[in-house]
Structures are given as C-alpha cells and as structure tokens.
Design a protein around this motif. Structure first.
Motif, PDB file in Angstrom:
ATOM      1  N   LEU A  29     -12.573 -47.519 -43.675  1.00 51.81           N
ATOM      2  CA  LEU A  29     -12.981 -46.537 -42.667  1.00 51.81           C
ATOM      3  C   LEU A  29     -13.970 -45.541 -43.260  1.00 51.81           C
ATOM      4  N   LYS A  30     -13.711 -45.132 -44.476  1.00 51.39           N
ATOM      5  CA  LYS A  30     -14.625 -44.204 -45.134  1.00 51.39           C
ATOM      6  C   LYS A  30     -15.988 -44.845 -45.354  1.00 51.39           C
ATOM      7  N   TYR A  31     -15.987 -46.139 -45.714  1.00 47.67           N
ATOM      8  CA  TYR A  31     -17.252 -46.850 -45.910  1.00 47.67           C
ATOM      9  C   TYR A  31     -18.020 -46.963 -44.603  1.00 47.67           C
ATOM     10  N   GLY A  64     -23.262 -43.046 -40.652  1.00 49.56           N
ATOM     11  CA  GLY A  64     -23.622 -41.647 -40.562  1.00 49.56           C
ATOM     12  C   GLY A  64     -22.778 -40.891 -39.551  1.00 49.56           C
ATOM     13  N   LYS A  65     -21.512 -41.288 -39.430  1.00 46.79           N
ATOM     14  CA  LYS A  65     -20.602 -40.651 -38.482  1.00 46.79           C
ATOM     15  C   LYS A  65     -19.378 -40.149 -39.222  1.00 46.79           C
ATOM     16  N   GLU A  80     -15.079 -40.346 -35.290  1.00 46.21           N
ATOM     17  CA  GLU A  80     -16.026 -40.991 -34.377  1.00 46.21           C
ATOM     18  C   GLU A  80     -16.001 -42.511 -34.546  1.00 46.21           C
ATOM     19  N   VAL A  81     -15.913 -42.982 -35.787  1.00 44.93           N
ATOM     20  CA  VAL A  81     -15.864 -44.423 -36.018  1.00 44.93           C
ATOM     21  C   VAL A  81     -14.610 -45.019 -35.396  1.00 44.93           C
ATOM     22  N   LEU A  82     -13.477 -44.342 -35.547  1.00 48.70           N
ATOM     23  CA  LEU A  82     -12.236 -44.837 -34.946  1.00 48.70           C
ATOM     24  C   LEU A  82     -12.345 -44.897 -33.422  1.00 48.70           C
ATOM     25  N   ASN A  83     -12.904 -43.882 -32.818  1.00 49.95           N
ATOM     26  CA  ASN A  83     -13.063 -43.882 -31.361  1.00 49.95           C
ATOM     27  C   ASN A  83     -13.963 -45.025 -30.895  1.00 49.95           C
ATOM     28  N   ASP A  84     -15.060 -45.275 -31.636  1.00 45.18           N
ATOM     29  CA  ASP A  84     -15.964 -46.364 -31.269  1.00 45.18           C
ATOM     30  C   ASP A  84     -15.279 -47.715 -31.396  1.00 45.18           C
TER      31      ASP A  84
END
Length: 536
Positions: A337-339, A345-346, A350-354
């Motif tokens: 997730l960090k990668y 660039g989020k 935000e990445v989890l929501n997407d």
C-alpha cells in the motif's frame, strides 16, 4: 641621532594604558574554564570577596580584566598571577567526565545527596550547569574514612586543590564502575520524546527493585505448581504483597525533576538513575571494587520490563487506532500500500478508496451480467406477449350492446386492410421484432367476442386465406426472406436492435443471431402454431 631625554620618558597615563592593553590581551586568550580559576586565585589572595564565584560565561572575562586593572597589575605581575593560577587549579581532564556530561553530573548530584551535600534543586539545564560550576570552583570535596565530605575553604588553595583532585578521581572511578552499558540503553538513547516521557513516568512508580529476579523466579515456580482449585486468585495474591520495600527507580525526584518538554533533561535523569542503581559506598575504601552481581541482574531485568511495557503500550495504541479506522492489513500489504501510494502520488487512504471503488464496480458489473444471463427479459414468445397490455379498441360497444354480434366479414376486411398497409417489405426492414399490429387486431377481435372452438378455427382459416390473397406480388415470401444477402441481413439486424430498444424488448447482444423474418411471415407462422395448439 641622539634622542632627547624627555622623549624617552613616558607619561604615567601612557604607561597605565600599556598595562591595561597587556591585561586585555592576556585574559582574552584564556578559555572560560581558566578564567574562573583566575577568580579562584584572586579569592585565595583575598583580593575579591570570599563568597562564591558566580557563573557568568558572557561577562567573566570583562569582570576579570576590570579586577586586574583596578589593582594596576603590571605585565610582570600579570604573568606571575597567571602562572600561580594555573598551578593551583584542577586541570580540565580531572573534571571533564562530569563537566561536559550532564548525565554524569546528575549521577554526582545523587551521590552528594546521599551524604547530604549540595541539596540544590535542579529543574532545568541551566540548573545543571550551575551545579557543575559550584562543584569545581565553590566546593571543597574530599573523601576521608569512606565518607565524602565538603570541607569549608581554609585559604590554602594548594592543599584544597590536591585533595579535590584525589576525591574527584575516586568519584570518576566509581561512576565508570556503576555506569550501565550503552548496549542496554541503546533503544532508549535513540528514542523519541514520547517514549522518553513514558519511561520517565514508568520509573516514577514504585517497584521492588531489590528483589526483581527473586520475585520473577518465585512467580514462575508458583505458576508451575498452582492447582486448578486454588482458592486465592491472582488479584488476591497481589493484595497480600508487602510493598514497604518498594522504591522508585528514578532517583532524587524531590530535588531533580524535568518537565515533559525537556526530553533531553529527562533522558539524562533516567540514565543517571540507572547508573546509580549499583553504586556502593564501599568503593571509596578500596582500589579493588567489587560490584554486586545481584544488583546488576535486577537492573537488567528492570530495563527489560521497561522496554516490554513500552512495546505493550504501543500495541494497545495501534489496536485502538485499527479498531477506530477499521483497517487491519498484513505487514506485506502495508508495504504494498505504501508503494502504491508513492507510485501514484496519493495518500494511502486515497489509494484504498480507489481500490475499493474499482473492485466494487467490477464485481457489480459481473453480478449484473450473470443475473441477465440467468434471468433474461423473456425466454419465449408467450412470456413476452404476457407483458404487452391488450390494446383497447377505439369504438368498443357499450355493455348494453355487448350482445350485438359483429360480422365476421368486417373483422377479416379490417385485418386485410391493415396487412396491406403495414406489413410491406419496408416495414420488415424497419422492425422485424415488432408484431404489435397483429396483436392489436387479435385483441380487438377478442374484445369483439370471437367465437371459440370450431368457429375460431374457421375464422383463423379465413384469416390465412385473406393474408395470402392480400400479399403483393412483389413482396418477398418467407423462403425469399431467409435467403437475403449478407449486407441486407446486417441492415435488418441493425434495425432490429434499434426497434427492440424502442419497444423495450430484450437488449441485443453481439452473440445473438438475428432471425430475419417479415411481419407477415411471422403472423402467418404464429396463426398456424396457434391452430396447432402451441399458443394459448
């Protein structure tokens, strides 16, 4: 050239100015530590008040220059004074171990308090530096008969300095023996302010610090021999423990205390307290210092328990945060997730929501497609026709005239006219899946009270004859429609899709095969199948 005697003579003012310039040059070359020893020498000569030498690093040089100018020291007198001051001072290496280390200075403060020496309060870093200054320049420490004393100044600077050197050297050895190893405190010295403050509060609590190993071993033995029907619970056992011997691991909290904002001061206090743990006064009586191994073991266990307590608190805090946020990822997924967040660039949120949104849309579309495959809009002609409401005739007879019969010829003529005008080839191309006209007629016929049974078969037979008679000679029949060209078939298929969408039929999919059939042929086949009993 012979100089005039008057020219060689200097005025007293010029000579005094030269003396003062010499004093300034010599004093300004000294470091702060040696400047204070100059004050110590002036005090031993009774040329300044015998009160304490105050610490003032910013102004000490100017104060010393002013004192020497006031006594009109000549260059020769200044040189002798500086030599005597250096001889009657303690070299910096003797005091450097605590003079430049606040941790060691606090340890020394704890030792002096044990002998009721220098009970000054220490709350800030400035208090520590003043304490160090007083130890070096204002206190006459010496050790006699295993006891550390603070002797009053008797004016003999040479004897005072010698005794002080020996005492400070003995204290330095004691500190080195009692100091906890850097390996044991590595995780603490590299800590953040939050961990330091937690450790400071942990050491303020009282523990049986002299019997930690013993209590641990007894607890293990008790757990191994404990029976299931033991009446005393663990809480009751804890209540019975005598806590009279419990002590704080943090030493001298009544005279040494740092606020939470001063994390560096708190860390020095913690480390100095751990250093003081194994200190023993008998070290002053012998060169062969013997360290109590039991104290070292208890200190090591306490440090371990302290780290474990901090780790447990960290885990509780993480669990609370996970419970609040509802997120519990594995260590690998946390890295992934960090990668992803860094690559896009989020933020991680935000990445989890997407990802959740994308997975939901994909799953929803798949479920919707499977639902359509399993439950299409209509599976056969009957189910589709059931959904089409019966068209109401324009001029239906009233209930009072319901028994009035309608001539069969009028029905046939009406059907024939509608077939002539509606079911042409152009109509076939535009909407091959729209048999609404036929069923409007059928509904009107039913609403007009068509007879059932044998009479119904006779009417249908006449309908078939009428349809055949009304077909135009140039209209393609069923066989010719089945042999349409490929281009024409594609055109008809396209029109079928458009017509099906407009008439709310089942959506056309590419994998479906379009059966090109005219309305007239479709009506004909439907009537024949109805006569055969397929449609009811």
């Amino acid at each position: 050239m012979v100089r005039n005697a008057n020219d060689s003579m200097e005025s007293p003012q010029e000579q005094l100015r030269e003396y003062e310039d010499y004093i300034e040059r010599k004093i300004n070359k000294l470091n702060i530590y040696n400047v204070y020893w100059c004050f110590f020498e002036l005090r031993s000569r009774s040329q300044i008040p015998t009160e304490n030498i105050l610490k003032n690093d910013a102004l000490c040089k100017s104060q010393l220059i002013r004192a020497l100018k006031f006594r009109k020291y000549s260059p020769r007198t200044v040189d002798i004074f500086l030599e005597e001051s250096a001889k009657n001072s303690i070299p910096l290496p003797y005091v450097k171990w605590f003079y430049e280390d606040k941790r060691a200075a606090l340890w020394l403060k704890m030792v002096l308090k044990k002998y009721n020496i220098l009970s000054d309060l220490i709350f800030t870093e400035s208090d520590v530096t003043i304490f160090i200054h007083n130890i070096v320049f204002n206190n006459n420490l010496f050790i006699t008969n295993r006891i550390l004393r603070n002797k009053d100044y008797d004016g003999d600077s040479a004897a005072t300095v010698v005794n002080k050197k020996l005492s400070l050297e003995t204290l330095k050895k004691a500190y080195v023996h009692s100091k906890v190893s850097s390996k044991d405190t590595k995780r603490l010295t590299n800590s953040n302010d939050k961990k330091i403050n937690y450790t400071y509060q942990y050491m303020l609590k009282k523990y049986d610090i002299d019997n930690l190993i013993k209590n641990r071993d007894e607890k293990k033995q008790h757990q191994q021999t404990k029976e299931k029907d033991d009446e005393d619970s663990e809480k009751d056992t804890l209540k019975k423990i005598n806590k009279n011997g419990y002590k704080q691991a943090l030493i001298c909290t009544d005279t040494i205390f740092f606020e939470s904002t001063d994390a560096a001061g708190r860390l020095d206090h913690i480390l100095a307290s751990l250093d003081y743990w194994v200190f023993d006064t008998h070290w002053f009586a012998t060169e062969n210092v013997r360290i109590d191994e039991q104290k070292i073991a208890n200190r090591g266990l306490f440090i371990k328990n302290m780290y474990e307590a901090w780790n447990a608190k960290q885990k509780r805090d993480r669990d609370k945060l996970k419970k609040k946020q509802g997120i519990d990822l594995t260590s690998d997924n946390k890295k992934n997730l960090k990668y992803l967040a860094k690559a896009d660039g989020k933020t991680q949120r935000e990445v989890l929501n997407d990802l959740v949104k994308s997975a939901y849309e994909s799953t929803h579309k798949k479920a919707r497609y499977q639902e359509i495959q399993q439950n299409p809009s209509f599976t056969n002609g009957d189910s589709f026709f059931d959904k089409i409401p019966l068209a109401q005739p324009v001029n239906l007879p009233s209930e009072s005239n319901e028994e009035k019969p309608i001539p069969e010829d009028s029905v046939l003529n009406e059907n024939t006219e509608e077939l002539n005008s509606t079911y042409a080839v152009e109509s076939v191309r535009s909407s091959p899946y729209s048999p609404s006209g036929l069923f409007d007629n059928i509904s009107q016929t039913q609403a007009s009270g068509l007879p059932s049974g044998d009479s119904e078969k006779e009417v249908i037979s006449e309908d078939i004859s009428s349809i055949k008679a009304q077909e135009e000679p140039n209209s393609p029949n069923v066989e010719s429609l089945g042999r349409l060209s490929t281009d024409h078939s594609q055109e008809v298929a396209s029109n079928a899709v458009t017509s099906s969408q407009n008439d709310y039929l089942m959506p056309f999919r590419p994998e479906q095969v379009v059966d090109v059939e005219s309305k007239a042929a479709y009506n004909k086949r439907f009537i024949e199948e109805r006569m055969a009993g397929k449609h009811r």
